[in-house]
Write a protein that holds these residues in place. Sequence first.
Motif, PDB file in Angstrom:
ATOM      1  N   GLU A 177       0.823  -1.204   0.000  1.00  0.00           N
ATOM      2  CA  GLU A 177       0.000   0.000   0.000  1.00  0.00           C
ATOM      3  C   GLU A 177       0.861   1.259   0.000  1.00  0.00           C
ATOM      4  O   GLU A 177       1.923   1.315   0.623  1.00  0.00           O
ATOM      5  CB  GLU A 177      -0.926   0.005   1.215  1.00  0.00           C
ATOM      6  CG  GLU A 177      -1.969  -1.088   1.175  1.00  0.00           C
ATOM      7  CD  GLU A 177      -2.936  -1.022   2.339  1.00  0.00           C
ATOM      8  OE1 GLU A 177      -4.132  -0.854   2.104  1.00  0.00           O
ATOM      9  OE2 GLU A 177      -2.472  -1.125   3.483  1.00  0.00           O
ATOM     10  N   SER A 180      -2.473   7.659  -1.865  1.00  0.00           N
ATOM     11  CA  SER A 180      -2.980   8.157  -3.140  1.00  0.00           C
ATOM     12  C   SER A 180      -2.593   9.618  -3.307  1.00  0.00           C
ATOM     13  O   SER A 180      -2.454  10.363  -2.341  1.00  0.00           O
ATOM     14  CB  SER A 180      -4.504   8.012  -3.187  1.00  0.00           C
ATOM     15  OG  SER A 180      -5.033   8.653  -4.318  1.00  0.00           O
ATOM     16  N   SER A 281      -9.687   6.807  -1.501  1.00  0.00           N
ATOM     17  CA  SER A 281      -8.695   6.785  -2.580  1.00  0.00           C
ATOM     18  C   SER A 281      -7.442   6.050  -2.117  1.00  0.00           C
ATOM     19  O   SER A 281      -6.936   6.292  -1.018  1.00  0.00           O
ATOM     20  CB  SER A 281      -8.338   8.213  -3.004  1.00  0.00           C
ATOM     21  OG  SER A 281      -9.465   8.880  -3.514  1.00  0.00           O
ATOM     22  N   CYS A 282      -6.922   5.149  -2.940  1.00  0.00           N
ATOM     23  CA  CYS A 282      -5.784   4.322  -2.515  1.00  0.00           C
ATOM     24  C   CYS A 282      -4.957   3.932  -3.731  1.00  0.00           C
ATOM     25  O   CYS A 282      -5.416   3.980  -4.873  1.00  0.00           O
ATOM     26  CB  CYS A 282      -6.262   3.080  -1.769  1.00  0.00           C
ATOM     27  SG  CYS A 282      -7.537   2.135  -2.653  1.00  0.00           S
ATOM     28  N   ASP A 283      -3.721   3.518  -3.459  1.00  0.00           N
ATOM     29  CA  ASP A 283      -2.791   3.166  -4.519  1.00  0.00           C
ATOM     30  C   ASP A 283      -1.874   2.063  -3.993  1.00  0.00           C
ATOM     31  O   ASP A 283      -1.913   1.717  -2.804  1.00  0.00           O
ATOM     32  CB  ASP A 283      -1.980   4.392  -4.933  1.00  0.00           C
ATOM     33  CG  ASP A 283      -1.364   4.253  -6.326  1.00  0.00           C
ATOM     34  OD1 ASP A 283      -1.435   3.154  -6.909  1.00  0.00           O
ATOM     35  OD2 ASP A 283      -0.773   5.236  -6.811  1.00  0.00           O
ATOM     36  N   GLU A 300      -5.868  -0.037  -7.201  1.00  0.00           N
ATOM     37  CA  GLU A 300      -5.988   1.412  -7.064  1.00  0.00           C
ATOM     38  C   GLU A 300      -7.441   1.811  -7.217  1.00  0.00           C
ATOM     39  O   GLU A 300      -8.152   1.313  -8.092  1.00  0.00           O
ATOM     40  CB  GLU A 300      -5.144   2.138  -8.123  1.00  0.00           C
ATOM     41  CG  GLU A 300      -5.194   3.652  -8.007  1.00  0.00           C
ATOM     42  CD  GLU A 300      -4.205   4.363  -8.914  1.00  0.00           C
ATOM     43  OE1 GLU A 300      -4.130   5.600  -8.855  1.00  0.00           O
ATOM     44  OE2 GLU A 300      -3.499   3.669  -9.673  1.00  0.00           O
ATOM     45  N   LYS A 344      -2.969   1.037 -16.760  1.00  0.00           N
ATOM     46  CA  LYS A 344      -2.749   2.399 -16.271  1.00  0.00           C
ATOM     47  C   LYS A 344      -3.128   3.459 -17.300  1.00  0.00           C
ATOM     48  O   LYS A 344      -3.350   4.619 -16.928  1.00  0.00           O
ATOM     49  CB  LYS A 344      -1.291   2.565 -15.854  1.00  0.00           C
ATOM     50  CG  LYS A 344      -0.952   1.838 -14.550  1.00  0.00           C
ATOM     51  CD  LYS A 344       0.524   1.980 -14.192  1.00  0.00           C
ATOM     52  CE  LYS A 344       0.846   1.254 -12.894  1.00  0.00           C
ATOM     53  NZ  LYS A 344       2.300   1.345 -12.580  1.00  0.00           N
TER      54      LYS A 344
END
Length: 410
Positions: A177, A180, A281-283, A300, A344
């Motif tokens: 993790e 974001s 929101s996450c990446d 994501e 992406k």
Amino acid sequence: MTESQGRYDVVVIGAGPSGSVAATLLANYGHRVLILERQHFPRFSIGESLLPQSMEFLEQAGLLQAVVEAGFQYKNGAAFCRGTEHDQFDFRKKFSDGWGTTYQVQRGQFDKILADSAGQRGVEIRYGQTVTAIEQLETSIVIDVSPEEGTPYRVAADFLLDGSGFGRVLPRLLNLEKASCLGSRVALFTHVEDNIRDSRFDRNKILITVHPSNPEIWYWLIPFSNGRSSVGVVLPRALFDDAIMAEQPTLQRYIDEGGMLSEILANALFDTPVGKLDGYSCDVARLYGERFALLGNAGEFLDPVFSSGVTIALKSATLAAAAVHRQLNGLQPDWEQEYAIPLKVGIDTFRVFVEGWYDGRLQDVIFSDNKSEPVKAMISSVLAGYAWDRRNPYVSEPARLSTLAELCRR
């Protein structure tokens, strides 16, 4: 003592859209696939307004007919409202080829349809199963599972796909993790008996409304085919204080401030508890590794504003299934070139549009009075989910959005 329960070609974590579609595609190829799902279906989830591009991915997996026959609300576009400004995008009038219509779906029913269809295609699905650890061996990957009932066990697989969504199982277990680049926000949402009689509202479109005094606050209204709707508000995290603000009155207070939205929902019956999604929101540091890959939200998640989540999930499932199939057949797919980079392209396009929504560029484009029809068709294509169509200038070069905003402001 942990017991072993066999070996599979592929194990998939999660029976949501990405997991079910990836598993179905792999089963269609003839592989032995197991899905491990923590919850029991049907279960509540948001992300209810599909994009037309999703229809292509469901069709590829052979799952489209079951969705079409379910009786979901037809959808042909998106409507936008900001104070007295209004516009709508008809997805049938888009730049890209392909589907121009789709559905608004109750996710409990939709996800169960996909999972049940995967089971009918030969995918084994176990519900009430929590993945607690994985071990990467030289010739396999071993998954530790804790069931709701019975003894913990292990299964081995040649490949592992994580479609756990916001559960983000592998990113947590493998320390993948990362923060974001998008701002932290809170979404409050519920389902209502909408009782909408306002002729300004088109049930064939999602309605996105901007708060009259704060353009960073926006609302969704997603109608279903049974007289009910999903309604939610998205706030900057700084505006929601957990210590003093309860979800139900906060949502209703913001709806009351929503201008035309409050008028449309004047007769709505709020009969369902309000949910909250916080800091969504996450990446991740990477989307794949030795014998594993991340699908959809497990990799994501951007933002709910353009309903891109399910579309990205299904695109990731389609790309990953093809690469896994090649790998299981003894070939050596280039996961960067065949999975990460292609995926992406769309994520980055949607990210520019999300950023443009919150900084005002895209809002100024959407509410401009002087849009050219060809440019509107290009924007409509992205909003319809065709964020991988490099023929579209706003996909091949998403930064063009800034120039377009400047032209619209003039």
